[in-house]
Design a protein around this motif. Structure first.
Motif, PDB file in Angstrom:
ATOM      1  N   ALA A 154       1.059  -1.680   0.098  1.00 31.60           N
ATOM      2  CA  ALA A 154       0.340   0.265   0.207  1.00 31.60           C
ATOM      3  C   ALA A 154       1.214   1.370  -0.092  1.00 31.60           C
ATOM      4  CB  ALA A 154      -0.635  -0.151   1.277  1.00 31.60           C
ATOM      5  N   ARG A 155       1.731   1.425   0.971  1.00 32.19           N
ATOM      6  CA  ARG A 155       3.000   2.225   1.210  1.00 32.19           C
ATOM      7  C   ARG A 155       3.673   2.789  -0.265  1.00 32.19           C
ATOM      8  NH1 ARG A 155       3.165   0.464   6.199  1.00 32.19           N
ATOM      9  NH2 ARG A 155       1.923   1.757   7.955  1.00 32.19           N
ATOM     10  N   LEU A 156       3.921   1.681  -0.510  1.00 34.37           N
ATOM     11  CA  LEU A 156       4.931   0.993  -2.216  1.00 34.37           C
ATOM     12  C   LEU A 156       3.979   1.749  -3.527  1.00 34.37           C
ATOM     13  CD1 LEU A 156       7.383   0.120  -3.343  1.00 34.37           C
ATOM     14  CD2 LEU A 156       5.831  -1.592  -4.158  1.00 34.37           C
ATOM     15  N   MET A 157       2.478   1.485  -3.305  1.00 30.20           N
ATOM     16  CA  MET A 157       1.651   2.429  -4.309  1.00 30.20           C
ATOM     17  C   MET A 157       1.231   4.505  -3.888  1.00 30.20           C
ATOM     18  SD  MET A 157      -0.429  -0.657  -4.776  1.00 30.20           S
ATOM     19  CE  MET A 157       0.207  -2.659  -5.350  1.00 30.20           C
ATOM     20  N   ARG A 158       1.689   4.473  -2.500  1.00 27.01           N
ATOM     21  CA  ARG A 158       1.767   6.081  -2.081  1.00 27.01           C
ATOM     22  C   ARG A 158      -0.350   5.819  -1.605  1.00 27.01           C
ATOM     23  NH1 ARG A 158       4.786  10.182  -6.162  1.00 27.01           N
ATOM     24  NH2 ARG A 158       6.347   8.743  -5.824  1.00 27.01           N
ATOM     25  N   ALA A 159      -0.239   5.274  -1.044  1.00 23.24           N
ATOM     26  CA  ALA A 159      -1.888   5.496  -0.348  1.00 23.24           C
ATOM     27  C   ALA A 159      -1.276   4.742   1.040  1.00 23.24           C
ATOM     28  CB  ALA A 159      -2.568   3.743  -0.782  1.00 23.24           C
ATOM     29  N   GLU A 160      -2.507   5.435   2.158  1.00 24.02           N
ATOM     30  CA  GLU A 160      -2.488   4.965   3.884  1.00 24.02           C
ATOM     31  C   GLU A 160      -3.388   4.062   3.739  1.00 24.02           C
ATOM     32  OE1 GLU A 160      -1.348   6.617   6.110  1.00 24.02           O
ATOM     33  OE2 GLU A 160      -1.288   8.632   4.728  1.00 24.02           O
ATOM     34  N   TRP A 161      -2.191   3.577   4.979  1.00 19.04           N
ATOM     35  CA  TRP A 161      -2.783   1.768   5.182  1.00 19.04           C
ATOM     36  C   TRP A 161      -3.062   1.653   6.816  1.00 19.04           C
ATOM     37  CZ3 TRP A 161      -2.934  -3.759   4.704  1.00 19.04           C
ATOM     38  CH2 TRP A 161      -2.535  -4.313   5.131  1.00 19.04           C
ATOM     39  N   ALA A 162      -4.633   0.888   5.967  1.00 17.86           N
ATOM     40  CA  ALA A 162      -5.343   0.818   7.935  1.00 17.86           C
ATOM     41  C   ALA A 162      -4.760  -0.849   8.100  1.00 17.86           C
ATOM     42  CB  ALA A 162      -6.658   0.895   7.691  1.00 17.86           C
ATOM     43  N   LYS A 163      -4.651  -1.370   9.648  1.00 16.25           N
ATOM     44  CA  LYS A 163      -4.851  -2.496   9.706  1.00 16.25           C
ATOM     45  C   LYS A 163      -5.797  -3.385  10.153  1.00 16.25           C
ATOM     46  CE  LYS A 163      -3.163  -1.973  14.888  1.00 16.25           C
ATOM     47  NZ  LYS A 163      -3.095  -0.074  14.548  1.00 16.25           N
ATOM     48  N   ASP A 164      -6.381  -2.394  10.432  1.00 15.00           N
ATOM     49  CA  ASP A 164      -7.526  -2.895  11.167  1.00 15.00           C
ATOM     50  C   ASP A 164      -9.182  -1.718  10.646  1.00 15.00           C
ATOM     51  OD1 ASP A 164      -7.288  -1.082  13.744  1.00 15.00           O
ATOM     52  OD2 ASP A 164      -6.838  -3.058  14.308  1.00 15.00           O
ATOM     53  N   ASP A 169       5.591   5.364  -9.197  1.00 15.47           N
ATOM     54  CA  ASP A 169       5.988   4.905  -8.306  1.00 15.47           C
ATOM     55  C   ASP A 169       6.577   4.003  -8.010  1.00 15.47           C
ATOM     56  OD1 ASP A 169       3.931   6.619  -7.579  1.00 15.47           O
ATOM     57  OD2 ASP A 169       2.188   5.246  -7.734  1.00 15.47           O
ATOM     58  N   LEU A 170       7.282   2.667  -9.502  1.00 15.48           N
ATOM     59  CA  LEU A 170       7.487   1.388  -8.948  1.00 15.48           C
ATOM     60  C   LEU A 170       8.410   1.280 -10.247  1.00 15.48           C
ATOM     61  CD1 LEU A 170       4.319  -0.990  -8.701  1.00 15.48           C
ATOM     62  CD2 LEU A 170       5.852   0.809  -7.201  1.00 15.48           C
ATOM     63  N   PRO A 171       9.794   2.170 -10.956  1.00 17.07           N
ATOM     64  CA  PRO A 171      10.946   2.073 -11.392  1.00 17.07           C
ATOM     65  C   PRO A 171      10.950   1.076 -12.235  1.00 17.07           C
ATOM     66  CG  PRO A 171      11.447   3.813  -9.640  1.00 17.07           C
ATOM     67  CD  PRO A 171      10.201   2.676  -9.038  1.00 17.07           C
ATOM     68  N   HIS A 172      10.996   0.234 -11.185  1.00 13.13           N
ATOM     69  CA  HIS A 172      11.956  -0.787 -11.687  1.00 13.13           C
ATOM     70  C   HIS A 172      10.815  -1.576 -12.427  1.00 13.13           C
ATOM     71  CE1 HIS A 172       8.841  -2.275  -7.931  1.00 13.13           C
ATOM     72  NE2 HIS A 172       8.389  -2.567  -9.103  1.00 13.13           N
ATOM     73  N   LEU A 173      10.217  -1.261 -13.127  1.00 14.92           N
ATOM     74  CA  LEU A 173       9.111  -1.567 -13.885  1.00 14.92           C
ATOM     75  C   LEU A 173       9.174  -1.579 -15.441  1.00 14.92           C
ATOM     76  CD1 LEU A 173       5.865  -0.844 -12.516  1.00 14.92           C
ATOM     77  CD2 LEU A 173       6.504  -2.766 -12.773  1.00 14.92           C
ATOM     78  N   GLY A 174      10.319  -0.370 -15.446  1.00 16.08           N
ATOM     79  CA  GLY A 174      11.058  -0.241 -16.692  1.00 16.08           C
ATOM     80  C   GLY A 174      12.033  -1.302 -17.385  1.00 16.08           C
ATOM     81  N   ASP A 175      12.493  -2.639 -16.640  1.00 18.81           N
ATOM     82  CA  ASP A 175      13.156  -3.238 -17.476  1.00 18.81           C
ATOM     83  C   ASP A 175      12.015  -4.548 -18.424  1.00 18.81           C
ATOM     84  OD1 ASP A 175      11.768  -5.315 -14.943  1.00 18.81           O
ATOM     85  OD2 ASP A 175      13.302  -5.273 -14.315  1.00 18.81           O
ATOM     86  N   GLN A 176      10.815  -4.257 -17.943  1.00 22.60           N
ATOM     87  CA  GLN A 176       9.900  -4.456 -18.968  1.00 22.60           C
ATOM     88  C   GLN A 176       9.895  -6.119 -18.428  1.00 22.60           C
ATOM     89  OE1 GLN A 176       7.864  -3.178 -20.690  1.00 22.60           O
ATOM     90  NE2 GLN A 176       8.906  -1.946 -20.445  1.00 22.60           N
ATOM     91  N   VAL A 223       5.481  -5.988  -7.886  1.00 24.86           N
ATOM     92  CA  VAL A 223       5.805  -4.791  -6.870  1.00 24.86           C
ATOM     93  C   VAL A 223       7.258  -5.035  -6.415  1.00 24.86           C
ATOM     94  CG1 VAL A 223       3.764  -4.862  -5.816  1.00 24.86           C
ATOM     95  CG2 VAL A 223       5.115  -6.756  -5.053  1.00 24.86           C
ATOM     96  N   ASP A 224       8.115  -5.944  -7.155  1.00 25.47           N
ATOM     97  CA  ASP A 224       9.721  -6.154  -7.004  1.00 25.47           C
ATOM     98  C   ASP A 224       9.609  -7.066  -5.412  1.00 25.47           C
ATOM     99  OD1 ASP A 224      12.558  -6.465  -7.903  1.00 25.47           O
ATOM    100  OD2 ASP A 224      13.254  -4.445  -6.940  1.00 25.47           O
ATOM    101  N   ASP A 225       9.062  -8.048  -4.869  1.00 26.37           N
ATOM    102  CA  ASP A 225       9.659  -7.873  -3.383  1.00 26.37           C
ATOM    103  C   ASP A 225       9.050  -9.713  -3.899  1.00 26.37           C
ATOM    104  OD1 ASP A 225       9.538  -8.700  -1.124  1.00 26.37           O
ATOM    105  OD2 ASP A 225       8.073  -8.130  -0.305  1.00 26.37           O
ATOM    106  N   PRO A 226      10.728 -10.149  -4.001  1.00 32.16           N
ATOM    107  CA  PRO A 226      10.667 -11.814  -4.260  1.00 32.16           C
ATOM    108  C   PRO A 226       9.891 -12.908  -2.529  1.00 32.16           C
ATOM    109  CG  PRO A 226      13.034 -10.854  -4.272  1.00 32.16           C
ATOM    110  CD  PRO A 226      11.943 -10.276  -4.114  1.00 32.16           C
TER     111      PRO A 226
END
Length: 414
Positions: free
Chosen positions: A256-266, A291-298, A353-356
């Motif tokens: 959520a934060r990666l996408m610039r949204a606020e996060w609500a846990k509950d 928001d996700l510059p790594h997407l540039g590698d296609q 999201v570039d997260d293994p």
């Protein structure tokens, strides 16, 4: 307190509700929720009275001066103690409506929500069928409706504001969003609850038409994150603050934060955040690459666009490596194709999201699901091997697949 137990504990009704859900007994489940709501309301009243009594006692008890400083009895003035304003019982303290709202929130969050979470664990452990899970979820929805109906007279009055609560496009798990909606209503918000699988363009159009002050998005399935990102960006482009919630957004809401949204846990966290949000102002909808510059590698784009070919080739490779799969029934083959499709979809999302860790969590979860059903988790290895071969020229993809492969590979014998 009785025999060391909290007489107002929801532990017993929680177990009763679980039994009713397992037996698909809607009538009993709703009756349990209504009794718990009544009990929780009495608890709120008992706590209010105890607090008021303690306050008043503290206010009226005179402070005794030392004996040598006291005036003689015949000249001592009668004591008239005024209760300080901040210690007096207020209309809010004695409000039946306030007690009912608090009781409703407690039943939603401490009775119904835990039962739903337990249901998910039971399905994963193969202790509940898909049909039972669906029936139990429908009953849980009915229980939430019973709370909403019982507390409706207590939520009339001044409206804090208007918000929109919705699942992202493709998300069918709507109960978490419904629970959040009801808690916000109990806290004075007017809520437009749109339910499951709402296309982004209709979501934004409704928010604009109703002049919502914020949009709350819910998702449980990580593969929907690219669509959720589009919804977040589109809402923000319309000047709407966005709160995101649900398991799809990762541990502590990292996506959520990666996408610039606020996060609500509950739900309570969402209510607290809403009180602090301000409109962001209308601006152009952001492209994901910003928001996700790594997407540039296609790599994400390539895996997403070639998904059908990847699934088809992976199935062929699995059949070649495991000849027994050729004897599968139509049902077994359909489930195998479905599993491979999920693997490719989660791989693409991990690239997005570039997260293994997103992919390895999915593989670990899938392995546990298979093991609970008597299927050895190593059966996933041929599919991972095939994808590694097909995608060997893509560094991020290879890294993600290798990490998952390592998790499933048994350690060498000593």
């Amino acid at each position: 307190m009785t025999d060391g137990k909290d007489v107002h504990s929801l532990a017993e009704p929680r177990e009763q509700l679980w039994q009713a859900l397992g037996e698909c007994d809607e009538t009993h489940a709703v009756a349990i929720v209504r009794r718990a709501l009544d009990t929780a309301g009495h608890r709120q009243e008992a706590e209010r009275r105890q607090t008021a009594t303690e306050r008043n006692r503290a206010a009226v008890e005179p402070t005794q001066a030392p004996e040598h400083m006291r005036a003689p009895e015949h000249v001592r003035a009668p004591e008239r103690v005024q209760v300080p304003a901040h210690m007096r019982a207020t209309p809010a303290d004695s409000s039946a409506a306030a007690r009912m709202r608090a009781a409703g929130e407690r039943v939603l969050l401490e009775l119904i929500a835990p039962a739903q979470e337990r249901m998910g664990r039971a399905w994963a452990a193969n202790d509940m069928t898909v049909a039972q899970e669906h029936a139990a979820t429908a009953i849980s929805e009915r229980c939430v409706a019973a709370v909403a109906d019982a507390t409706a007279p207590a939520v009339t009055g001044t409206c804090v504001g208007r918000v929109l609560v919705s699942c992202v496009d493709g998300e069918w798990h709507s109960l978490p969003a419904r629970l959040v909606s009801e808690v916000l209503r109990l806290r004075g918000w007017r809520v437009d609850y749109l339910g499951a699988q709402v296309p982004t363009e209709h979501l934004v159009a409704h928010a604009r038409r109703t002049r919502a002050q914020a949009v709350l998005l819910s998702s449980s399935i990580p593969t929907l994150l690219p669509g959720a990102h589009n919804a977040i960006s589109s809402c923000q482009g319309a000047g709407l603050p966005v709160l995101a919630g649900g398991a799809a957004f990762g541990p502590q809401g990292r996506y959520a934060r990666l996408m610039r949204a606020e996060w609500a846990k509950d739900a309570p966290d969402a209510a607290a955040l809403l009180g602090r949000l301000t409109p962001s102002g209308t601006h152009a909808t952001r492209l994901p690459d910003l928001d996700l510059p790594h997407l540039g590698d296609q790599e994400y784009t390539m895996v997403r666009r070639t998904k059908l070919q990847l699934v088809k080739q992976t199935l062929a490779d699995v059949e070649e490596r495991s000849p027994e799969t050729r004897e599968y029934s139509q049902y077994q083959m359909e489930r195998t194709v479905e599993d491979i499709d999920f693997i490719v979809s989660y791989l693409a999302t991990a690239l997005y999201v570039d997260d293994p860790d997103l992919f390895t969590r999915f593989i670990t979860w899938t392995a546990d699901i298979l093991a609970a059903r008597g299927v050895p988790p190593r059966c996933l290895l041929p599919a991972l091997d095939s994808l590694l071969n097909q995608l060997k020229d893509f560094p991020r993809t290879v890294g993600i697949l290798t990490a998952a492969h390592t998790l499933l590979t048994p350690p060498p014998a000593p």
